[in-house]
Design a protein around this motif. Sequence first.
Motif, PDB file in Angstrom:
ATOM      1  N   HIS A  73     -26.245  64.696  70.711  1.00  0.00           N
ATOM      2  CA  HIS A  73     -27.334  65.658  70.599  1.00  0.00           C
ATOM      3  C   HIS A  73     -27.723  65.793  69.125  1.00  0.00           C
ATOM      4  CE1 HIS A  73     -26.754  66.991  74.773  1.00  0.00           C
ATOM      5  NE2 HIS A  73     -25.456  66.890  74.521  1.00  0.00           N
ATOM      6  N   TYR A  74     -28.891  66.371  68.882  1.00  0.00           N
ATOM      7  CA  TYR A  74     -29.376  66.504  67.515  1.00  0.00           C
ATOM      8  C   TYR A  74     -29.725  67.953  67.194  1.00  0.00           C
ATOM      9  CZ  TYR A  74     -29.896  61.475  67.960  1.00  0.00           C
ATOM     10  OH  TYR A  74     -29.653  60.138  68.180  1.00  0.00           O
ATOM     11  N   THR A  75     -29.356  68.379  65.996  1.00  0.00           N
ATOM     12  CA  THR A  75     -29.772  69.685  65.514  1.00  0.00           C
ATOM     13  C   THR A  75     -31.226  69.615  65.072  1.00  0.00           C
ATOM     14  OG1 THR A  75     -29.061  69.150  63.264  1.00  0.00           O
ATOM     15  CG2 THR A  75     -27.443  70.242  64.708  1.00  0.00           C
ATOM     16  N   ALA A  76     -31.810  70.787  64.855  1.00  0.00           N
ATOM     17  CA  ALA A  76     -33.180  70.845  64.350  1.00  0.00           C
ATOM     18  C   ALA A  76     -33.283  70.162  62.991  1.00  0.00           C
ATOM     19  CB  ALA A  76     -33.641  72.296  64.246  1.00  0.00           C
ATOM     20  N   GLN A  77     -32.236  70.283  62.176  1.00  0.00           N
ATOM     21  CA  GLN A  77     -32.265  69.654  60.861  1.00  0.00           C
ATOM     22  C   GLN A  77     -32.307  68.137  60.980  1.00  0.00           C
ATOM     23  OE1 GLN A  77     -30.078  71.399  57.683  1.00  0.00           O
ATOM     24  NE2 GLN A  77     -29.375  69.453  56.849  1.00  0.00           N
ATOM     25  N   ALA A  78     -31.524  67.577  61.908  1.00  0.00           N
ATOM     26  CA  ALA A  78     -31.530  66.128  62.103  1.00  0.00           C
ATOM     27  C   ALA A  78     -32.898  65.658  62.588  1.00  0.00           C
ATOM     28  CB  ALA A  78     -30.452  65.727  63.103  1.00  0.00           C
ATOM     29  N   GLN A  79     -33.501  66.385  63.521  1.00  0.00           N
ATOM     30  CA  GLN A  79     -34.807  65.986  64.034  1.00  0.00           C
ATOM     31  C   GLN A  79     -35.884  66.099  62.959  1.00  0.00           C
ATOM     32  OE1 GLN A  79     -34.878  68.609  67.547  1.00  0.00           O
ATOM     33  NE2 GLN A  79     -34.851  66.772  68.815  1.00  0.00           N
ATOM     34  N   ALA A  80     -35.822  67.171  62.170  1.00  0.00           N
ATOM     35  CA  ALA A  80     -36.810  67.329  61.103  1.00  0.00           C
ATOM     36  C   ALA A  80     -36.691  66.207  60.081  1.00  0.00           C
ATOM     37  CB  ALA A  80     -36.620  68.694  60.423  1.00  0.00           C
ATOM     38  N   LEU A  81     -35.466  65.882  59.688  1.00  0.00           N
ATOM     39  CA  LEU A  81     -35.261  64.814  58.720  1.00  0.00           C
ATOM     40  C   LEU A  81     -35.669  63.463  59.305  1.00  0.00           C
ATOM     41  CD1 LEU A  81     -34.299  64.171  55.890  1.00  0.00           C
ATOM     42  CD2 LEU A  81     -31.955  64.049  56.755  1.00  0.00           C
ATOM     43  N   GLY A  82     -35.399  63.262  60.585  1.00  0.00           N
ATOM     44  CA  GLY A  82     -35.823  62.028  61.231  1.00  0.00           C
ATOM     45  C   GLY A  82     -37.331  61.875  61.249  1.00  0.00           C
ATOM     46  N   THR A 137     -41.553  83.149  63.218  1.00  0.00           N
ATOM     47  CA  THR A 137     -41.478  84.468  62.589  1.00  0.00           C
ATOM     48  C   THR A 137     -40.829  85.449  63.551  1.00  0.00           C
ATOM     49  OG1 THR A 137     -43.493  84.020  61.343  1.00  0.00           O
ATOM     50  CG2 THR A 137     -42.802  86.325  61.532  1.00  0.00           C
ATOM     51  N   PRO A 138     -39.786  86.154  63.118  1.00  0.00           N
ATOM     52  CA  PRO A 138     -39.112  87.091  64.038  1.00  0.00           C
ATOM     53  C   PRO A 138     -40.001  88.281  64.365  1.00  0.00           C
ATOM     54  CG  PRO A 138     -38.234  87.315  61.817  1.00  0.00           C
ATOM     55  CD  PRO A 138     -39.158  86.133  61.792  1.00  0.00           C
ATOM     56  N   GLU A 139     -39.931  88.714  65.609  1.00  0.00           N
ATOM     57  CA  GLU A 139     -40.668  89.895  66.052  1.00  0.00           C
ATOM     58  C   GLU A 139     -39.663  91.007  66.338  1.00  0.00           C
ATOM     59  OE1 GLU A 139     -43.104  88.939  69.342  1.00  0.00           O
ATOM     60  OE2 GLU A 139     -44.270  87.412  68.281  1.00  0.00           O
ATOM     61  N   PRO A 140     -39.626  92.051  65.481  1.00  0.00           N
ATOM     62  CA  PRO A 140     -38.620  93.106  65.669  1.00  0.00           C
ATOM     63  C   PRO A 140     -38.916  93.956  66.895  1.00  0.00           C
ATOM     64  CG  PRO A 140     -40.167  93.703  63.944  1.00  0.00           C
ATOM     65  CD  PRO A 140     -40.507  92.286  64.335  1.00  0.00           C
ATOM     66  N   PRO A 146     -35.609  93.037  62.423  1.00  0.00           N
ATOM     67  CA  PRO A 146     -36.024  91.744  62.980  1.00  0.00           C
ATOM     68  C   PRO A 146     -34.821  90.867  63.313  1.00  0.00           C
ATOM     69  CG  PRO A 146     -37.290  92.284  61.018  1.00  0.00           C
ATOM     70  CD  PRO A 146     -36.185  93.289  61.105  1.00  0.00           C
ATOM     71  N   ARG A 147     -34.900  90.219  64.449  1.00  0.00           N
ATOM     72  CA  ARG A 147     -33.826  89.319  64.848  1.00  0.00           C
ATOM     73  C   ARG A 147     -33.917  88.024  64.047  1.00  0.00           C
ATOM     74  NH1 ARG A 147     -33.987  89.836  71.471  1.00  0.00           N
ATOM     75  NH2 ARG A 147     -33.498  92.068  71.576  1.00  0.00           N
ATOM     76  N   ARG A 148     -32.767  87.459  63.768  1.00  0.00           N
ATOM     77  CA  ARG A 148     -32.740  86.206  63.028  1.00  0.00           C
ATOM     78  C   ARG A 148     -33.280  85.077  63.903  1.00  0.00           C
ATOM     79  NH1 ARG A 148     -27.448  83.241  60.244  1.00  0.00           N
ATOM     80  NH2 ARG A 148     -28.610  81.523  59.286  1.00  0.00           N
ATOM     81  N   THR A 149     -34.115  84.235  63.322  1.00  0.00           N
ATOM     82  CA  THR A 149     -34.646  83.086  64.038  1.00  0.00           C
ATOM     83  C   THR A 149     -34.166  81.798  63.377  1.00  0.00           C
ATOM     84  OG1 THR A 149     -36.683  83.149  62.730  1.00  0.00           O
ATOM     85  CG2 THR A 149     -36.694  84.307  64.847  1.00  0.00           C
ATOM     86  N   TYR A 150     -34.239  80.714  64.123  1.00  0.00           N
ATOM     87  CA  TYR A 150     -33.725  79.434  63.651  1.00  0.00           C
ATOM     88  C   TYR A 150     -34.806  78.357  63.769  1.00  0.00           C
ATOM     89  CZ  TYR A 150     -29.255  81.834  64.071  1.00  0.00           C
ATOM     90  OH  TYR A 150     -28.222  82.742  63.921  1.00  0.00           O
ATOM     91  N   PRO A 151     -34.695  77.308  62.956  1.00  0.00           N
ATOM     92  CA  PRO A 151     -35.695  76.230  63.038  1.00  0.00           C
ATOM     93  C   PRO A 151     -35.730  75.595  64.421  1.00  0.00           C
ATOM     94  CG  PRO A 151     -34.351  76.018  61.053  1.00  0.00           C
ATOM     95  CD  PRO A 151     -33.700  77.067  61.898  1.00  0.00           C
ATOM     96  N   ASP A 152     -36.915  75.170  64.809  1.00  0.00           N
ATOM     97  CA  ASP A 152     -37.143  74.523  66.090  1.00  0.00           C
ATOM     98  C   ASP A 152     -37.390  73.035  65.821  1.00  0.00           C
ATOM     99  OD1 ASP A 152     -38.278  73.429  68.414  1.00  0.00           O
ATOM    100  OD2 ASP A 152     -39.208  75.314  68.987  1.00  0.00           O
ATOM    101  N   GLY A 153     -36.471  72.190  66.286  1.00  0.00           N
ATOM    102  CA  GLY A 153     -36.590  70.763  66.026  1.00  0.00           C
ATOM    103  C   GLY A 153     -37.840  70.155  66.629  1.00  0.00           C
TER     104      GLY A 153
END
Length: 256
Positions: A73-82, A137-140, A146-153
Amino acid sequence: MAAPKNRSARIQNLVRDLSLKFGLEQHIRAEYDARRRSWSFEWTDGPTADQVRRAAKRIDKEAAAEIAQVHRHYTAQAQALGAIRMRLAGRKLPPYSPYGAELAVDEFLQQVPNPAVPKGEREKALLARLLDEATPTPEPDIGEQPRRTYPDGRKACELIAKKGIVWLLTPPESAGPQQAAVPLTPLEQLTVRYARGDAFAAWQDRLTPMPAAAAFAAVLADPDAPPSVTQAALDLLPELHAALDQGAQELRRRLD
């Protein structure tokens, strides 16, 4: 039906040894298929499937023979870099389907070990810019932080497919004054100012700068070039002199 204890123990030992060998923070996950009486291995980023299969055979050939499937499987970081590397290599992603762009990147990454690890400061900067843009962008909730959000690959792949790559060189509009753009080399600075036609398309598509000689000539022909541009042209002189010397040696060789 559960796996036989002796086989299960060998597989777990193999999982441990493989995870240590490749330095995986999270161990490879092993699942037993009772119907097929075989195992499947899954992990995230790290080594390629071929690397895991070869290493498993070297560690325990009999246990490795019971592994029917391996999947990375791939993280969002791997997909972005790819996605960035695909575009730098001149390979465009399908622009009209986020799923298609993601699948193209995942296929590209199949033979890439450690796909989430950037090489050099330029890749790090481009990657950080893309991940920032691909993070929702987090929507509180009412009365809550605001809830923490993460990159989307998938979003990262879609952005590169639709927008190309040159925009990653500039900071986001919301960036503070302390966040600078990705530093450009002297030749890249001149490319931004003077590239036209195919040279401009090459820069926009894959950050390929124009030929140094053409960039130098463009500055000579520009009486309104500011001092910073003139200095960038002068900074190209060592590269131009080296190219001329190499060309002269080739011509002399032809005369011998």
